[in-house]
Design an enzyme around this catalytic site. Structure first.
Site, PDB file in Angstrom:
ATOM      1  CE1 TYR B 434       0.943   0.196   4.424  1.00 51.54           C
ATOM      2  CE2 TYR B 434      -1.432  -0.587   4.726  1.00 51.54           C
ATOM      3  CZ  TYR B 434      -0.160  -0.188   5.525  1.00 51.54           C
ATOM      4  OH  TYR B 434      -0.064  -0.309   6.659  1.00 51.54           O
ATOM      5  CD  GLU B 435       0.408   6.375   0.955  1.00 52.51           C
ATOM      6  OE1 GLU B 435      -0.187   6.204   1.839  1.00 52.51           O
ATOM      7  OE2 GLU B 435       0.881   7.443   0.430  1.00 52.51           O
TER       8      GLU B 435
END
Lengths: 592, 592
Positions: B434-435
């Site tokens: 993620y990110e």
């Protein structure tokens, strides 16, 4: 839900174009012509895709349940296992006298691959049974063989291996389970074993436990360990099942993966057992089947990676995200498929080039086992003993890493269980641990195998690679793409081996500090050599002009990738090895 | 059950001996003397060990439950979150005008580390809120700030980030969620967002969603994306909660890890939303807080590794198995502890040497963020932008790898959930995804950051390392152990950057084929440099003669390990990079 298709063309390529199995002199190999093996592989592939793979995700989710001493396997597992049994898949290399087909172990390995890829947890029920079959086949009396082997060969009864106890895994000399001799020649086994795969379940009418235990009064430590057959139900003279024996599943472990396989705490309470082989020679008995067992685990590592790769590839072709840096490849769509992006390709090529070489290398290992067992070829036996830690340790380390890469291709979806990519990672993880944790494999390689017979097997390997390089230096392109990188990597391997020999005598920590790095260094050399051999076979296929050109070109390109992008790892491992023990051992335990 | 102790001495060493924070000119830094930071860290450590860590395993096992639109978090989470809030831990760097302590972001980072190590899933509830706070603080109107920031700062209300949709994650230009302007200046938001961490839960009275959406009629693709504030409950003029807004959790994702955090499918059905910043400039708004958000994820990677390491170390000291190859170290016991074995030490040193450098490097990054935000230092801003993909991508790749190594120390027990080692691996895995998945980080590094400002930030980094090497060449031992390896690795990094510059113009695939390798190459150089800086600080500590000699000696030995055993990776990555695009891009998509 993930899907799986057996890579039959790739398997056939290894069997017939690289290994040329039907030309081998090993008994049974002459029958392995391409049509015959194709027929077997196609059936194994169908069963795997249609029956086993669809139960993989649900088996993971549902897991096994223990209820009043009875273990329930996931929905559908029993029916699928029945199909495996009924198709004769468990008995491919079982001796004909015990109801099997008597084919080479290599053929068992090749037919097994799709089943492991499709559903590792389910396949373990037959895998462990195969191990028990082998142990009894090698060490049992004729009476024991007659009693146990037909039912184990067919998987009508399944088998287990009981080694680990709560306080000892690698160091089995600490074992506490006892086997007390009885007047009738049997033993009473008491103690607790843990991590027993398929220790209890509902898919077979009997379970045959192979149990390591100590006979009181025997030698201390590892030299006082004996091996016993301990059935769940006693077996009457006529072969029918008798009383329930004193063995029961006390608990199921909650694990990271392989949820469909029941990992049991097994409690033995004066269970009736029968000595297998000689008293106090239990470890030796385990060793005789170790190469096979470890090869099977190595296969699990890359077979999971193969399944994960197939799904990552499909996703990369399907998922539209971003545009190729060199210009749109799917200009009419809202975006290009992931596979246009170089870093996604890098990941897919990492996976593909590893999987294919791992397969070929493992199959070659299975061929060496056949040669050793069926012809007593000592050199084959020495070679497979040397290579076993690589097959088990390196291929499972890398197989896991490739599953992680395949999962990464899915982005956020890879983290969600319903896509199945997490399961490949979680299932593959165990292969690095059981059947001798990979650190122990590295120790076995550097501490034992490298120096075996004064280093002769290692020198043979180096010599064979040299000969290959010499004999294949004519073609300039091949020399540049394959021979030169292989030579360079092999030189790194020799230099590392030399370092161990020189430092190992005076400072054993120096060798062992580099053991995992050496396992990886040597693993890359082995897979690099394997690729060079496959590339030669692909060139031959192209030259013959009869086959599928695109298939051979792809093989060559995949091989070139491995040589260019994976083999450079040997330099890193060599540098680490040559840094010696000092950086590793500098701190006192209290200073950590 | 795993345990956790905040490594306060190590953190203090980084803050005061390496970074010398209280001597920095950045506003607020002068107050950060050693006693002050120690007091904060000790309290954060206590909360983490006593309250958060004990809920980690149970939170994983229990997970979150969705029931009629309401999400129940695991037992104990709410009470623990109340303690986090009441202790003011969510508001360390929140502006004083909004009820916070107004300390530097670095101090938030340092105090946050133990909480992330102890319970990543629980800590995410405040982590995401911190992100929402920052976004509104930078882009909000005064009225918006006054309305949202006090409650977000205290975590009385929590925040979320809504970017991903089912068909788009990285490529947000494909977004379909719509924001229709209303006459009163508000917008009506409709669409579906997925993977929304903390999208719905029972620990706060309101949830403030930051949502990316498209205003109809705006520019196509990514340039037409705007950012909105969409609260779960509307907020009345007087600050009290009003009607429920048109946003609801449709489902919870079943994930590989971070089970204690609710990952939601969020359905927006004409929900009332408020434009944050300018229309169609939503992506730019996201970018302004990206360095911080990615630094937070990078920290998760190694903070999990730190927790995993602590437990692996304890196990290695406790578990008796086998004997040291150099002779028994625990002759009165049945076997020696695992830690005597060189390969176990190798693994522990890998983990330790990575964790400590990762921490120092991340803290330095946080210091650059403070310098950039608080003094407008453009060079600091350029440097942290260059380093952000390393902090996020490299540190989470390696952090995960180190969790796997820590798990491996436990042998079979590492695979059993009750030991908690599997959870560290499963939780750390998400930080790679993620990110911005790590492949995207590598693309950002090579495709954008490397060439930013004509390559100036990269040249500055290279120059700073050169200056360091020049200024620290006097001490012969230090030069041999630290300066020479760093120089060599840095040269590899320059050579790789040069390759990209030369080939990237005419063949962009060549640069991108090596992007992940470059991220790792540069990551090793950065950590190598970090170790060299820490080693200098440790030498200064030794020379001062006032501190704990053993602590400094251990630092130096750990640094030497990293230089000798980890830095050689740069050569492998360079070789891969220089093999260019051909091996990677050789196959047509259909040929895979």
């Amino acid at each position: 839900m993930p899907s799986y298709t057996a890579p039959i063309r790739d398997i056939q390529f290894v069997l017939h174009e690289m290994l040329r199995v039907s030309e081998q002199e090993t008994p049974g190999y002459a029958d392995l012509d391409a049509d015959f093996t194709a027929a077997i592989l196609e059936e194994a592939g169908k069963l795997s895709s249609a029956v086993l793979a669809p139960l993989n995700l649900s088996g993971d989710r549902e897991g096994c349940q223990l209820d009043n001493g009875v273990v329930r396997t996931p929905k559908g597992f029993k029916a699928a296992f029945d199909q495996i049994r009924e198709g004769g898949w468990t008995a491919i290399d079982v001796a004909e006298e015990f109801g099997g087909q008597g084919l080479p172990y290599l053929m068992h390995t090749a037919a097994n691959e799709p089943m492991v890829s499709a559903n590792m947890a389910l396949n373990m029920y037959q895998g462990l049974t195969h191990g028990a079959y082998t142990a009894i086949n090698i060490h049992g009396t004729n009476e024991q063989k007659a009693r146990w082997l037909p039912k184990l060969g067919s998987c009508e009864w399944t088998g287990t291996m009981n080694l680990t106890e709560p306080h000892c895994g690698t160091d089995l000399g600490l074992m506490r389970t006892k086997a007390v001799p009885q007047e009738d020649g049997t033993y009473r086994i008491s103690g607790q074993k843990i991590f027993i795969s398929a220790g209890e379940h509902d898919m077979a009418e009997n379970i045959v436990h192979l149990v390591l235990a100590k006979i009181p009064g025997g030698p201390e430590g590892i030299k006082g360990v004996s091996l016993f057959v301990v059935p769940k139900f006693l077996v009457n003279e006529d072969g029918s099942l008798g009383a329930r024996n004193g063995v029961a599943c006390g608990a199921l472990e909650e694990k990271m993966g392989i949820h469909g396989n029941a990992t049991c705490v097994m409690n033995y309470d004066e269970a009736e057992g029968y000595l297998l082989g000689e008293a106090h020679k239990g470890m030796r008995a385990m060793f005789t089947m170790m190469n096979e067992a470890r090869l099977g685990v190595g296969l699990q590592g890359w077979a999971q990676s193969e399944a994960a790769y197939q799904n990552a590839l499909a996703y990369a072709k399907d998922r539209l995200q971003g545009r190729a840096v060199t210009g749109a490849k799917n200009p009419d769509g809202p975006a290009d498929p992931l596979i246009v992006h170089p870093d996604i390709r890098r990941s897919l090529m990492d996976q593909k080039s590893f999987n294919e070489a791992a397969r070929a290398f493992t199959y070659w290992g299975a061929m060496l086992i056949d040669r050793s067992h069926k012809t007593g070829d000592a050199q084959a036996e020495a070679m497979i003993s040397l290579l076993t830690p690589i097959i088990k340790g390196f291929l499972t380390d890398k197989g896991f890493e490739m599953c992680v890469q395949a999962q990464q291709v899915f982005g956020g979806h890879g983290y969600i269980e319903e896509w199945g990519m997490s399961q490949f990672v979680r299932d593959a993880r165990i292969a690095m641990i059981y059947e001798g944790a990979n650190g122990v494999q590295a120790l076995d390689l550097v501490g034992r195998k490298l120096a075996a017979q004064g280093g002769k097997p290692m020198m043979t390997l180096i010599e064979e690679i040299k000969v290959f390089c010499r004999e294949n230096a004519d073609d300039a392109d091949f020399a540049r793409d394959f021979v030169e990188p292989l030579k360079s990597a092999s030189k790194d391997m020799q230099q590392a081996a030399m370092f161990f020999m020189q430092s190992g005598m005076k400072e054993p920590d120096a060798a062992l500090s580099g053991s995992t790095d050496f396992m990886h260094l040597m693993g890359h050399v082995c897979l690099g050599w394997t690729w060079a051999r496959m590339a030669r076979a692909a060139q031959a296929g192209l030259a013959a002009g009869t086959g599928d050109r695109a298939f051979y070109e792809t093989k060559l390109a995949t091989g070139r990738y491995y040589m260019a992008r994976q083999l450079p790892a040997t330099k890193m491992h060599l540098a680490r090895i040559e840094s010696g023990a000092a950086p590793v051992m500098a701190l006192d335990a209290d200073a950590f």
